[in-house]
Scaffold this active site. Structure first.
Site, PDB file in Angstrom:
ATOM      1  N   SER A 214       0.960  -1.363  -0.151  1.00 29.35           N
ATOM      2  CA  SER A 214      -0.197   0.108   0.057  1.00 29.35           C
ATOM      3  C   SER A 214       0.967   1.123  -0.402  1.00 29.35           C
ATOM      4  CB  SER A 214      -1.224   0.342   1.318  1.00 29.35           C
ATOM      5  OG  SER A 214      -1.930   1.178   1.627  1.00 29.35           O
TER       6      SER A 214
ATOM      7  N   TYR B 109      -2.052  -0.161   9.818  1.00 29.81           N
ATOM      8  CA  TYR B 109      -2.322  -0.910   9.003  1.00 29.81           C
ATOM      9  C   TYR B 109      -0.608   0.394   8.070  1.00 29.81           C
ATOM     10  CZ  TYR B 109      -3.781  -1.076   4.251  1.00 29.81           C
ATOM     11  OH  TYR B 109      -3.179  -1.233   3.253  1.00 29.81           O
TER      12      TYR B 109
END
Length: 271
Positions: A134, A147
């Site tokens: 990501s 995250y």
């Protein structure tokens, strides 16, 4: 690299990017091994493919799940593995509990590391490993501290593994999408992205970029989406510039992060 008749293992195949990628790999002629936790979604996906696919239902964040996958992979060496399994929790750090933090790290980082290690004897001599991370693994963003940390670790792991294998035909790369239009994004996340004018890519487009790397003569790491990939470069050398840009967004981020937690508590859904 042609994918015709190549054995490809795809984790997270029941997710948005995973499903799109499975269909594109099938069109490219790959022999697919699809794994994930959602049996119904995997069976529905397999029915859409033009050729038979092997389905293994497994929770790869558990030792038992990884062992179950290994026992059901057959004997053909794997020519490629795409690590697309992942999870996300959109919340301020103080609103997350220890279990949620552990789930993020275990699913997004520890599980792909452990699975990679277990798969080493099963890989072909010139196997290709691709990890889907990501952009938040390179840009620390409020509401995604844990995250982002898990995805930053995955980015570093893939880079180090590529360098370990620099003297072999095997290849490794890491692809970092920005926001993607999948069910992983909660309603609050989507609303925040709309207000902040954050663009989101389709899972089909992200999958096409993964496929392009798998088919390339030489794979290379790729950050997807503009201006995110520019921010990644700026953040690496001038993080203060990114600090200032994100600080101006902070009230909006905090409001939607709180809203996301409230909605999760009301509906019983994951963050």
């Amino acid at each position: 690299m042609t994918l015709e008749a190549k054995a490809v293992l795809l984790t997270g195949a029941s997710g948005g990017i995973g499903q799109a990628l499975a269909q594109q790999l099938d069109q490219a002629g790959a022999t697919l091994w699809l794994t994930g936790r959602n049996e119904a979604a995997l069976k529905t996906l397999a029915a859409k493919l033009s050729r038979p696919a092997h389905i293994v239902i497994a929770d790869l964040a558990s030792n038992a799940g990884r062992q179950h996958l290994l026992e059901n992979l057959g004997t053909q060496p794997l020519d490629a593995v795409v690590f697309a399994a992942g999870t996300n929790h959109f919340a301020l750090l103080g609103d997350q509990n220890a279990e949620q933090l552990s789930q993020l790290i275990n699913t997004n980082l520890l599980a792909p590391m452990q699975l990679t290690q277990s798969l080493l004897p099963r890989l072909s001599a010139d196997a290709r490993l691709l990890y889907i991370g990501s952009s938040l693994g390179a840009i620390g963003y409020p509401g995604f501290a844990a995250y982002g940390a898990s995805k930053a670790g995955l980015r570093s792991f893939a880079q180090a593994l590529r360098r370990e294998w620099a003297d072999s035909p095997r290849q490794v790369c890491h692809i970092a999408p920005r926001a993607t239009q999948t069910e992983m994004n909660s309603t609050a996340m989507q609303q925040m992205n709309q207000q902040l004018k954050v663009k989101a890519d389709s899972p089909q487009w992200v999958a096409s970029q993964v496929l392009r790397q798998l088919q390339a003569t030489q794979m290379h790491d790729q950050d997807l989406g503009y201006p995110e990939k520019l921010f990644i470069r700026i953040n690496a050398v001038l993080p203060g510039v990114v600090d200032n840009a994100i600080t101006s967004q902070l009230p909006v981020i905090k409001r939607y992060a709180k809203q996301n937690v409230s909605q999760a508590l009301t509906t019983g859904e994951a963050l």
